[in-house]
Design a protein around this motif. Sequence first.
Motif, PDB file in Angstrom:
ATOM      1  N   GLY A  65     -41.914 -25.700  31.985  1.00 24.48           N
ATOM      2  CA  GLY A  65     -41.030 -26.772  32.429  1.00 24.48           C
ATOM      3  C   GLY A  65     -39.547 -26.317  32.865  1.00 24.48           C
ATOM      4  N   PHE A  66     -38.873 -27.240  33.201  1.00 26.82           N
ATOM      5  CA  PHE A  66     -37.410 -27.180  33.740  1.00 26.82           C
ATOM      6  C   PHE A  66     -36.421 -28.016  33.481  1.00 26.82           C
ATOM      7  CE2 PHE A  66     -40.739 -26.025  36.975  1.00 26.82           C
ATOM      8  CZ  PHE A  66     -40.095 -24.715  37.356  1.00 26.82           C
ATOM      9  N   ARG A  67     -35.426 -27.390  33.206  1.00 26.92           N
ATOM     10  CA  ARG A  67     -33.865 -28.148  33.052  1.00 26.92           C
ATOM     11  C   ARG A  67     -33.273 -28.031  34.301  1.00 26.92           C
ATOM     12  NH1 ARG A  67     -28.218 -27.135  34.079  1.00 26.92           N
ATOM     13  NH2 ARG A  67     -27.015 -28.069  32.408  1.00 26.92           N
ATOM     14  N   CYS A  68     -33.409 -29.429  34.877  1.00 33.77           N
ATOM     15  CA  CYS A  68     -32.656 -29.486  36.173  1.00 33.77           C
ATOM     16  C   CYS A  68     -31.286 -29.715  36.291  1.00 33.77           C
ATOM     17  CB  CYS A  68     -33.443 -30.347  37.227  1.00 33.77           C
ATOM     18  SG  CYS A  68     -35.445 -29.959  37.300  1.00 33.77           S
ATOM     19  N   ASP A  69     -30.365 -28.726  37.056  1.00 37.43           N
ATOM     20  CA  ASP A  69     -29.054 -28.592  37.026  1.00 37.43           C
ATOM     21  C   ASP A  69     -28.650 -29.768  38.052  1.00 37.43           C
ATOM     22  OD1 ASP A  69     -26.275 -27.352  36.326  1.00 37.43           O
ATOM     23  OD2 ASP A  69     -26.680 -27.053  38.499  1.00 37.43           O
ATOM     24  N   ALA A  70     -27.509 -30.406  37.553  1.00 41.14           N
ATOM     25  CA  ALA A  70     -26.649 -31.330  38.394  1.00 41.14           C
ATOM     26  C   ALA A  70     -27.744 -32.174  39.294  1.00 41.14           C
ATOM     27  CB  ALA A  70     -25.994 -30.477  39.798  1.00 41.14           C
ATOM     28  N   ALA A  71     -28.785 -32.759  38.266  1.00 37.08           N
ATOM     29  CA  ALA A  71     -29.529 -33.658  38.818  1.00 37.08           C
ATOM     30  C   ALA A  71     -29.122 -34.720  39.394  1.00 37.08           C
ATOM     31  CB  ALA A  71     -30.642 -34.087  37.686  1.00 37.08           C
ATOM     32  N   ASP A  72     -27.871 -35.225  38.906  1.00 33.89           N
ATOM     33  CA  ASP A  72     -27.410 -36.650  39.463  1.00 33.89           C
ATOM     34  C   ASP A  72     -26.817 -36.376  41.164  1.00 33.89           C
ATOM     35  OD1 ASP A  72     -27.526 -38.070  37.353  1.00 33.89           O
ATOM     36  OD2 ASP A  72     -25.332 -37.820  36.527  1.00 33.89           O
ATOM     37  N   TYR A  73     -26.823 -35.057  41.705  1.00 30.89           N
ATOM     38  CA  TYR A  73     -26.149 -34.812  43.086  1.00 30.89           C
ATOM     39  C   TYR A  73     -27.519 -34.970  43.772  1.00 30.89           C
ATOM     40  CZ  TYR A  73     -21.710 -33.554  41.022  1.00 30.89           C
ATOM     41  OH  TYR A  73     -20.390 -33.414  40.531  1.00 30.89           O
ATOM     42  N   VAL A  74     -28.800 -34.860  43.350  1.00 27.91           N
ATOM     43  CA  VAL A  74     -29.898 -34.565  44.092  1.00 27.91           C
ATOM     44  C   VAL A  74     -30.614 -36.064  44.374  1.00 27.91           C
ATOM     45  CG1 VAL A  74     -32.006 -33.672  44.461  1.00 27.91           C
ATOM     46  CG2 VAL A  74     -30.229 -32.388  43.292  1.00 27.91           C
ATOM     47  N   PRO A  75     -31.002 -36.313  45.431  1.00 28.65           N
ATOM     48  CA  PRO A  75     -31.741 -37.673  45.768  1.00 28.65           C
ATOM     49  C   PRO A  75     -32.813 -37.951  44.759  1.00 28.65           C
ATOM     50  CG  PRO A  75     -31.488 -36.661  47.835  1.00 28.65           C
ATOM     51  CD  PRO A  75     -31.238 -35.418  46.633  1.00 28.65           C
ATOM     52  N   PHE A  76     -32.905 -39.211  44.631  1.00 23.72           N
ATOM     53  CA  PHE A  76     -33.947 -39.901  43.761  1.00 23.72           C
ATOM     54  C   PHE A  76     -35.510 -39.384  44.462  1.00 23.72           C
ATOM     55  CE2 PHE A  76     -37.192 -43.144  43.342  1.00 23.72           C
ATOM     56  CZ  PHE A  76     -37.777 -43.038  42.068  1.00 23.72           C
ATOM     57  N   ASP A  77     -35.480 -39.637  45.474  1.00 24.45           N
ATOM     58  CA  ASP A  77     -37.064 -39.378  46.303  1.00 24.45           C
ATOM     59  C   ASP A  77     -37.482 -38.023  46.120  1.00 24.45           C
ATOM     60  OD1 ASP A  77     -35.243 -38.750  48.159  1.00 24.45           O
ATOM     61  OD2 ASP A  77     -36.197 -39.772  49.831  1.00 24.45           O
ATOM     62  N   PHE A  78     -36.308 -36.978  46.181  1.00 21.87           N
ATOM     63  CA  PHE A  78     -36.692 -35.614  46.202  1.00 21.87           C
ATOM     64  C   PHE A  78     -37.304 -35.516  44.667  1.00 21.87           C
ATOM     65  CE2 PHE A  78     -35.865 -31.322  44.095  1.00 21.87           C
ATOM     66  CZ  PHE A  78     -36.793 -30.592  45.161  1.00 21.87           C
ATOM     67  N   TRP A  79     -36.648 -35.984  43.771  1.00 20.21           N
ATOM     68  CA  TRP A  79     -37.367 -35.588  42.342  1.00 20.21           C
ATOM     69  C   TRP A  79     -38.469 -36.286  41.969  1.00 20.21           C
ATOM     70  CZ3 TRP A  79     -35.228 -31.654  40.556  1.00 20.21           C
ATOM     71  CH2 TRP A  79     -33.906 -31.354  40.409  1.00 20.21           C
ATOM     72  N   GLU A  80     -38.509 -37.482  42.786  1.00 12.42           N
ATOM     73  CA  GLU A  80     -39.914 -38.165  42.766  1.00 12.42           C
ATOM     74  C   GLU A  80     -40.994 -37.446  43.100  1.00 12.42           C
ATOM     75  OE1 GLU A  80     -41.194 -42.695  43.129  1.00 12.42           O
ATOM     76  OE2 GLU A  80     -40.397 -41.942  44.853  1.00 12.42           O
ATOM     77  N   ASP A  81     -40.853 -36.616  44.254  1.00 10.45           N
ATOM     78  CA  ASP A  81     -41.820 -36.052  44.765  1.00 10.45           C
ATOM     79  C   ASP A  81     -42.209 -34.662  44.031  1.00 10.45           C
ATOM     80  OD1 ASP A  81     -43.717 -34.919  46.635  1.00 10.45           O
ATOM     81  OD2 ASP A  81     -42.003 -34.200  48.044  1.00 10.45           O
ATOM     82  N   CYS A  82     -40.823 -33.950  43.675  1.00  2.00           N
ATOM     83  CA  CYS A  82     -41.033 -32.726  43.063  1.00  2.00           C
ATOM     84  C   CYS A  82     -41.800 -32.960  41.779  1.00  2.00           C
ATOM     85  CB  CYS A  82     -39.440 -32.359  42.945  1.00  2.00           C
ATOM     86  SG  CYS A  82     -39.482 -30.839  41.637  1.00  2.00           S
TER      87      CYS A  82
END
Length: 466
Positions: free
Chosen positions: A193-210
């Motif tokens: 798995g991953f600890r995703c850095d600065a996740a608040d700076y990245v759009p929701f729809d990217f994280w959803e797809d990722c």
Amino acid sequence: MNIKMKKFIILIAMALAMASCTKNKSEVFPEIPAPADVVMYQINPRNFAEKNAFIAIKNHVAEIKELGVNVVWFMPICEIGVEKAVKSPYCVKDYTAVNPEFGTMDDFKSLVEDFHDRGICVIIDWVANHTSWDNKWIEDHPDWYTTDETGEIIFPEGTGWRDVADLNFDNADMRQAMIDAMKFWVEETGVDGFRCDAADYVPFDFWEDCVSQLRAIPDRTLLLLAEGQRKDHFTAGFDMNYAWQWLSALRRVYNGAQVRLDNPDEGERRRPARTVTRQVPASSLFSADSSEYAGIPEGRVKLRFITNHDENAKMSPIREFFGEDGLMAAFVATAFIHGGVLIYDCQVVGYPGKIQFFNYAKVDWNSHRELREEYTKLIEIYKSNSCLRSGDLVPYPDDNVLMFERKDKAGVVLVLANLRDSQQYISIPENLRNQEYVNLMTGNRAPLTDSELLLMPFEYLVLKLS
């Protein structure tokens, strides 16, 4: 059948058997703990060796296992940039290459296997928001980056991160390249798995797809942690995100809060306002806890911590929490009120100073053995009592002592943590008086006969009621 043919067949059979064993070993992954059961150990490779850190860390795998953790998180291990750089591991030059400072890709794969062999999951830091200025993406795909009105690529807006270039999440090709690079680490190195850095700076729809694509990798279950506090991280599919609100509340209890006092008019004269520091009650932590968990889906968790690489770069937790006793009281309050739990590597040896993670720090891993043993005992208690991980919370508000029960069908544990650097008396509620208990730190048995208890400065008690 002649002898040569027999030998040939035997050799072929042995080769196939060895290949089968190797394949089977690579396909055996440790069970991913439920978010509430996570006890995570953060590894900063630069705390272990100036060169070849992966090999140095192999010498510590056994003692990390003995600590009782079930997940290790590696800070970024990708190759870092040089242009405009400050040696930050969060300045990624190549998403599919390891930092040669730490060793080789084979060194890392071997290290992952070592942890897996001991039942420990491995997650790695992922820097999705930005890259180094000499990342090949800038030359090959400049449209993958955010630009200003003149067309120049910029660093992330609203930050001081001038060593990195901001990625443009309006570009679909960049998004997919990012996700493909994450898949590479799962499929090629076996990370969990991953600890995703600065996740608040990245759009929701990217994280959803990722997250959706990562979860679709065959025969793998992954643990995904967002470094941020947006609640839509859970909607996107993350298992955990950061408990910054809790840490801020804990600091206010330890250090007080500054309050501005306006002075009334005195005739034609007005005295200037002044700022004073007022004590914040320990009971405020119950509000912080409930507020942080409000609206979070069932089974998802805020990762609780008293320090990490960012915070330790500002101040040692030993200093921030007024010594080792204060540190351990803070850890008990943080870990037991609502799991999961994060421990920064140098935290367990009571490293006394700040650590700037841009450079190698010489940590004496043999120091403060008694502190490591205390962490080990507390983690054992945490893991062996399900109520501490996911039981119902029953608060007993007090100004100075954080006192609460965690209870489920398997048992009830009463936690008391004096968060003051002075003796404190705490009243025992009538419903708890005369109950038998086991002190889980010492094994001693006794009844709660007194109407109040005296706790020494920063003393804590973890009592299993019977």
